[in-house]
Design a protein around this motif. Sequence first.
Motif, PDB file in Angstrom:
ATOM      1  N   GLY A  89       0.791  -1.224   0.000  1.00  0.00           N
ATOM      2  CA  GLY A  89       0.000   0.000   0.000  1.00  0.00           C
ATOM      3  C   GLY A  89       0.824   1.275   0.000  1.00  0.00           C
ATOM      4  N   ARG A  90       2.110   1.179  -0.334  1.00  0.00           N
ATOM      5  CA  ARG A  90       2.978   2.352  -0.391  1.00  0.00           C
ATOM      6  C   ARG A  90       2.955   2.933  -1.807  1.00  0.00           C
ATOM      7  NH1 ARG A  90       7.920  -1.054   2.096  1.00  0.00           N
ATOM      8  NH2 ARG A  90       7.308  -2.207   0.212  1.00  0.00           N
ATOM      9  N   PHE A  91       2.980   4.259  -1.894  1.00  0.00           N
ATOM     10  CA  PHE A  91       2.880   4.945  -3.178  1.00  0.00           C
ATOM     11  C   PHE A  91       4.210   5.596  -3.550  1.00  0.00           C
ATOM     12  CE2 PHE A  91      -1.351   4.845  -1.404  1.00  0.00           C
ATOM     13  CZ  PHE A  91      -2.148   4.516  -2.481  1.00  0.00           C
ATOM     14  N   ALA A  92       4.420   5.742  -4.843  1.00  0.00           N
ATOM     15  CA  ALA A  92       5.551   6.498  -5.371  1.00  0.00           C
ATOM     16  C   ALA A  92       5.107   7.141  -6.668  1.00  0.00           C
ATOM     17  CB  ALA A  92       6.763   5.605  -5.603  1.00  0.00           C
ATOM     18  N   ALA A  93       5.729   8.287  -7.012  1.00  0.00           N
ATOM     19  CA  ALA A  93       5.328   9.000  -8.223  1.00  0.00           C
ATOM     20  C   ALA A  93       6.535   9.691  -8.842  1.00  0.00           C
ATOM     21  CB  ALA A  93       4.241  10.023  -7.909  1.00  0.00           C
ATOM     22  N   HIS A  94       6.470   9.844 -10.160  1.00  0.00           N
ATOM     23  CA  HIS A  94       7.501  10.551 -10.918  1.00  0.00           C
ATOM     24  C   HIS A  94       6.833  11.423 -11.963  1.00  0.00           C
ATOM     25  CE1 HIS A  94      10.976  11.307 -13.541  1.00  0.00           C
ATOM     26  NE2 HIS A  94      10.238  10.866 -14.556  1.00  0.00           N
ATOM     27  N   THR A  95       7.212  12.700 -12.013  1.00  0.00           N
ATOM     28  CA  THR A  95       6.792  13.605 -13.076  1.00  0.00           C
ATOM     29  C   THR A  95       8.047  14.156 -13.726  1.00  0.00           C
ATOM     30  OG1 THR A  95       4.751  14.230 -11.917  1.00  0.00           O
ATOM     31  CG2 THR A  95       5.532  15.714 -13.645  1.00  0.00           C
ATOM     32  N   GLY A  96       8.306  13.752 -14.966  1.00  0.00           N
ATOM     33  CA  GLY A  96       9.505  14.190 -15.660  1.00  0.00           C
ATOM     34  C   GLY A  96       9.533  15.690 -15.876  1.00  0.00           C
ATOM     35  N   CYS A  99       7.617  17.113 -18.917  1.00  0.00           N
ATOM     36  CA  CYS A  99       6.184  16.915 -19.101  1.00  0.00           C
ATOM     37  C   CYS A  99       5.518  18.273 -19.315  1.00  0.00           C
ATOM     38  CB  CYS A  99       5.573  16.230 -17.882  1.00  0.00           C
ATOM     39  SG  CYS A  99       5.999  14.481 -17.724  1.00  0.00           S
ATOM     40  N   VAL A 100       4.468  18.303 -20.132  1.00  0.00           N
ATOM     41  CA  VAL A 100       3.826  19.572 -20.481  1.00  0.00           C
ATOM     42  C   VAL A 100       3.078  20.130 -19.272  1.00  0.00           C
ATOM     43  CG1 VAL A 100       2.164  20.693 -21.998  1.00  0.00           C
ATOM     44  CG2 VAL A 100       3.610  18.838 -22.879  1.00  0.00           C
ATOM     45  N   ASN A 101       3.313  21.407 -18.990  1.00  0.00           N
ATOM     46  CA  ASN A 101       2.650  22.073 -17.861  1.00  0.00           C
ATOM     47  C   ASN A 101       1.152  22.214 -18.106  1.00  0.00           C
ATOM     48  OD1 ASN A 101       4.740  22.478 -16.051  1.00  0.00           O
ATOM     49  ND2 ASN A 101       5.478  24.284 -17.141  1.00  0.00           N
ATOM     50  N   TRP A 102       0.376  22.227 -17.008  1.00  0.00           N
ATOM     51  CA  TRP A 102       0.848  21.974 -15.661  1.00  0.00           C
ATOM     52  C   TRP A 102       0.956  20.479 -15.446  1.00  0.00           C
ATOM     53  CZ3 TRP A 102      -0.363  19.363 -11.254  1.00  0.00           C
ATOM     54  CH2 TRP A 102       0.403  19.687 -10.113  1.00  0.00           C
ATOM     55  N   ALA A 103       2.024  20.070 -14.765  1.00  0.00           N
ATOM     56  CA  ALA A 103       2.241  18.655 -14.491  1.00  0.00           C
ATOM     57  C   ALA A 103       2.743  18.486 -13.070  1.00  0.00           C
ATOM     58  CB  ALA A 103       3.246  18.066 -15.478  1.00  0.00           C
ATOM     59  N   GLY A 104       2.230  17.471 -12.387  1.00  0.00           N
ATOM     60  CA  GLY A 104       2.689  17.191 -11.032  1.00  0.00           C
ATOM     61  C   GLY A 104       1.911  16.038 -10.439  1.00  0.00           C
ATOM     62  N   HIS A 105       2.236  15.724  -9.200  1.00  0.00           N
ATOM     63  CA  HIS A 105       1.591  14.603  -8.530  1.00  0.00           C
ATOM     64  C   HIS A 105       1.388  14.917  -7.055  1.00  0.00           C
ATOM     65  CE1 HIS A 105       6.021  13.765  -8.534  1.00  0.00           C
ATOM     66  NE2 HIS A 105       5.783  13.569  -7.237  1.00  0.00           N
ATOM     67  N   LEU A 106       0.540  14.123  -6.428  1.00  0.00           N
ATOM     68  CA  LEU A 106       0.170  14.292  -5.029  1.00  0.00           C
ATOM     69  C   LEU A 106       0.011  12.896  -4.428  1.00  0.00           C
ATOM     70  CD1 LEU A 106      -2.722  16.624  -3.781  1.00  0.00           C
ATOM     71  CD2 LEU A 106      -2.481  14.295  -2.933  1.00  0.00           C
ATOM     72  N   ILE A 107       0.669  12.651  -3.312  1.00  0.00           N
ATOM     73  CA  ILE A 107       0.569  11.360  -2.630  1.00  0.00           C
ATOM     74  C   ILE A 107      -0.045  11.561  -1.251  1.00  0.00           C
ATOM     75  CG2 ILE A 107       1.852   9.413  -1.655  1.00  0.00           C
ATOM     76  CD1 ILE A 107       3.875   9.710  -3.890  1.00  0.00           C
ATOM     77  N   ALA A 108      -1.144  10.874  -0.988  1.00  0.00           N
ATOM     78  CA  ALA A 108      -1.801  10.879   0.318  1.00  0.00           C
ATOM     79  C   ALA A 108      -1.598   9.519   0.978  1.00  0.00           C
ATOM     80  CB  ALA A 108      -3.285  11.188   0.155  1.00  0.00           C
ATOM     81  N   ASP A 109      -2.149   9.346   2.160  1.00  0.00           N
ATOM     82  CA  ASP A 109      -1.960   8.078   2.871  1.00  0.00           C
ATOM     83  C   ASP A 109      -2.583   6.901   2.141  1.00  0.00           C
ATOM     84  OD1 ASP A 109      -0.597   9.336   4.905  1.00  0.00           O
ATOM     85  OD2 ASP A 109      -2.368   9.546   6.195  1.00  0.00           O
ATOM     86  N   ASP A 110      -3.750   7.119   1.508  1.00  0.00           N
ATOM     87  CA  ASP A 110      -4.491   6.000   0.938  1.00  0.00           C
ATOM     88  C   ASP A 110      -4.738   6.121  -0.561  1.00  0.00           C
ATOM     89  OD1 ASP A 110      -6.228   8.127   1.066  1.00  0.00           O
ATOM     90  OD2 ASP A 110      -7.892   7.000   1.939  1.00  0.00           O
ATOM     91  N   HIS A 111      -4.134   7.105  -1.219  1.00  0.00           N
ATOM     92  CA  HIS A 111      -4.294   7.242  -2.662  1.00  0.00           C
ATOM     93  C   HIS A 111      -3.219   8.154  -3.222  1.00  0.00           C
ATOM     94  CE1 HIS A 111      -6.304  10.892  -1.202  1.00  0.00           C
ATOM     95  NE2 HIS A 111      -6.076  11.411  -2.408  1.00  0.00           N
ATOM     96  N   SER A 112      -3.074   8.110  -4.528  1.00  0.00           N
ATOM     97  CA  SER A 112      -2.174   9.038  -5.214  1.00  0.00           C
ATOM     98  C   SER A 112      -2.884   9.583  -6.442  1.00  0.00           C
ATOM     99  CB  SER A 112      -0.859   8.359  -5.613  1.00  0.00           C
ATOM    100  OG  SER A 112      -1.088   7.255  -6.476  1.00  0.00           O
ATOM    101  N   VAL A 113      -2.503  10.805  -6.816  1.00  0.00           N
ATOM    102  CA  VAL A 113      -3.057  11.468  -7.992  1.00  0.00           C
ATOM    103  C   VAL A 113      -1.889  12.055  -8.776  1.00  0.00           C
ATOM    104  CG1 VAL A 113      -4.757  13.118  -8.853  1.00  0.00           C
ATOM    105  CG2 VAL A 113      -5.015  12.172  -6.543  1.00  0.00           C
ATOM    106  N   ALA A 114      -1.938  11.939 -10.091  1.00  0.00           N
ATOM    107  CA  ALA A 114      -0.907  12.555 -10.930  1.00  0.00           C
ATOM    108  C   ALA A 114      -1.543  13.019 -12.219  1.00  0.00           C
ATOM    109  CB  ALA A 114       0.227  11.566 -11.218  1.00  0.00           C
TER     110      ALA A 114
END
Length: 248
Positions: A89-96, A99-114
């Motif tokens: 249940g561990r999350f990881a994210a990468h935004t190169g 990547c075309v703006n706007w680009a980014g990611h968000l990691i919470a305890d129980d989900h991730s969004v990118a």
Amino acid sequence: MTWSVIARDPADGAIGLIVASRFFACGAAVPFVGPTVAVASQAFCNPVWGTEGRARLAAGESAQDVLADFVARDQGQAIRQAHMMDAQGRFAAHTGCDCVNWAGHLIADDHSVAGNMLTGPQVIEATSEAYQKHANLPFAERLITAMRAGEAAGGDKRGRQAAGLIIHRGEDHAWLDIRADDHSDPLEELARLWDVAQERYVHFARGMPGRTNFSGFPTREGIDADIADAEAKRIAEGRASRSKAVDK
């Protein structure tokens, strides 16, 4: 292109990934989900990040280690975006960085969004906030609601075209896999498909075989009774079917 959510349902451990984009059939290109893990490969997606990542995460590697290896190996990592959840249940994210703006990611305890090619960071923030706020909803509906909040906050800055939702419930095969590949309002189409699924599909899926029950429901009596009950309830509540199916 694209923004997406990965999450695990606290009620039964189901793994879900939902994606939307102004890009044809993003629901086929982005998600790589298994019984206990998930990978979303997007922007200039590398499908090997998905296939290899899913296998390695399922074998017990951490999301952080797998993602770090992909970034180190891929000469195109600057135009890649990915987020993933491992079997713990561990999350990881990468935004190169390209990547075309706007680009980014968000990691919470129980989900991730990118996301990338978005109108701004408010898209993933609104998506995450809505997911957290609607814990009372069925898992599929919760994911759709979260994405619709992101769309209301701006979504993909180019517009809308496709969306997809896939959920695994402890099996190698998906419990639910619905897509709108070329649609003027793809998230609304996912919502409609989820509504139609309540008529027959969810009852049928309850009896599907699995690893621990090779035969599933070996007869259809219980399934047919559940379908009939659902139809009677819908009619009693005055709700018309949203299915586009045509009977002969």
